[in-house]
Scaffold this motif. Structure first.
Motif, PDB file in Angstrom:
ATOM      1  N   CYS A 105       0.863  -1.321   0.102  1.00 12.11           N
ATOM      2  CA  CYS A 105      -0.195   0.134   0.115  1.00 12.11           C
ATOM      3  C   CYS A 105       0.947   1.109  -0.155  1.00 12.11           C
ATOM      4  O   CYS A 105       0.468   2.135  -0.512  1.00 12.11           O
ATOM      5  N   GLY A 109       0.506   4.026  -3.036  1.00 12.94           N
ATOM      6  CA  GLY A 109       0.359   5.602  -2.369  1.00 12.94           C
ATOM      7  C   GLY A 109       1.426   6.339  -3.125  1.00 12.94           C
ATOM      8  O   GLY A 109       1.073   7.517  -3.240  1.00 12.94           O
ATOM      9  N   VAL A 169      -4.153   2.605   1.055  1.00 14.72           N
ATOM     10  CA  VAL A 169      -3.285   3.377   0.024  1.00 14.72           C
ATOM     11  C   VAL A 169      -3.784   5.008   0.135  1.00 14.72           C
ATOM     12  O   VAL A 169      -3.009   5.752  -0.043  1.00 14.72           O
ATOM     13  N   GLN A 173      -0.960   7.981   0.289  1.00 18.80           N
ATOM     14  CA  GLN A 173      -1.082   9.033  -0.441  1.00 18.80           C
ATOM     15  C   GLN A 173      -1.219  10.279  -0.306  1.00 18.80           C
ATOM     16  O   GLN A 173      -0.355  11.212  -0.361  1.00 18.80           O
TER      17      GLN A 173
END
Length: 290
Positions: A105, A109, A169, A173
């Motif tokens: 993840c 991201g 994610v 991000q």
């Protein structure tokens, strides 16, 4: 002729604001206390019930002090059921889920935050769609998929679905987008590739987001019930929630034993939350600041 002007008395315009702030803080404290009691009363009731005998629970179910307290239910549950094995299974599954979820993840991201490639909007839409689908709607397709791969009855059937976590994610991000672009450009000018920027520059900075995703993934995987119930068909390979559900029978319910097993099941989660609660709050706060 000279005139002496008296100084005007100073007016405290901020006094009402201070009183309003105090009133708001007291109201928040009262609300937090009420919510804390709502959550703590069931825990206290479960602990008190687990320390009683089944006879006293049946005779006086609403009196937590009737019949005296003892640790017989804990010793009986531990000696007659493989709770230690269930603990180990849950720990292994949760730890591996945390490792793979944080790794995959965070890379997803990072790619969504900094890389520009064709189809990026489609990927973002797919990740957002994953947030809208309830986990129960994916049970049947996942069961057919893992049955075709011959992974039913193994720990990988529990670890792999938890890796695809859209919320993790988005957390990574959001944190990566808060990193100054000048820092990334400076690393790129120095000759660092994207993999080195991810591993040496971004990951050490995003420790709050990393700890938040790790703790929430651990708690979610530990508490998962429906999917492990369908996938794990052997008693010794079961996790804590699935194993505890097998202690309840339709004919005879041992209330003290069930409560003792439940207390043993949620004690690790309470310990994890008490130890890492500062990291959870810091991670949630920093991922929302731009």
């Amino acid at each position: 002729m000279t005139t002496i002007t008296q100084p005007r008395p100073t007016t405290t315009k901020g006094a009402p604001a201070v009183d309003g702030a105090k009133l708001f803080n007291r109201l928040c404290a009262v609300c937090l206390t009420l919510f804390a009691l709502i959550w703590l009363v069931p825990f206290a009731w479960a602990i008190a019930t687990s320390l009683r005998s089944d006879g006293s629970i049946t005779q006086n179910p609403t009196s937590p002090f009737a019949g005296g307290w003892s640790l017989h239910a804990y010793s009986y549950a531990w000696d007659n059921h493989p709770i230690g094995t269930w603990y180990l299974n849950s720990l292994v599954i949760s730890a591996l889920a945390v490792i793979f979820t944080v790794g995959f993840c965070s890379m997803a991201g990072f790619a969504l935050a900094f890389l520009r490639y064709r189809g990026r909007a489609v990927v973002m839409a797919l990740v957002a769609a994953g947030l809208m689908l309830p986990s129960e709607a994916l049970v049947l397709p996942q069961f057919i998929e893992y049955r075709s791969f011959h992974l039913l009855g193994t720990f990988w059937a529990l670890i792999l679905p938890s890796i695809a976590a859209p919320i993790s994610v988005f957390v990574f991000q959001s944190f990566f987008r808060g990193i100054p672009v000048a820092l990334i450009e400076a690393a790129r000018i120095d000759g660092a590739g994207w993999w080195r920027v991810y591993a040496r520059v971004c990951m050490p900075i995003c420790r709050p987001a990393l700890s938040t995703v790790a703790i929430l993934t651990f708690i979610t995987t530990w508490n998962s019930f429906l999917w492990p119930l369908l996938v794990l068909n052997q008693t010794k390979s079961q996790t804590i929630p699935v194993g505890l559900s097998s202690l309840v029978s339709n004919s005879n319910i041992q209330y003290a034993e069930v409560m003792a097993s439940s207390v043993l099941g949620f004690l690790p989660l309470i310990a994890v939350f008490l130890v890492f609660q500062r990291q959870i709050v810091q991670g949630v706060a920093t991922t929302g600041i731009k």
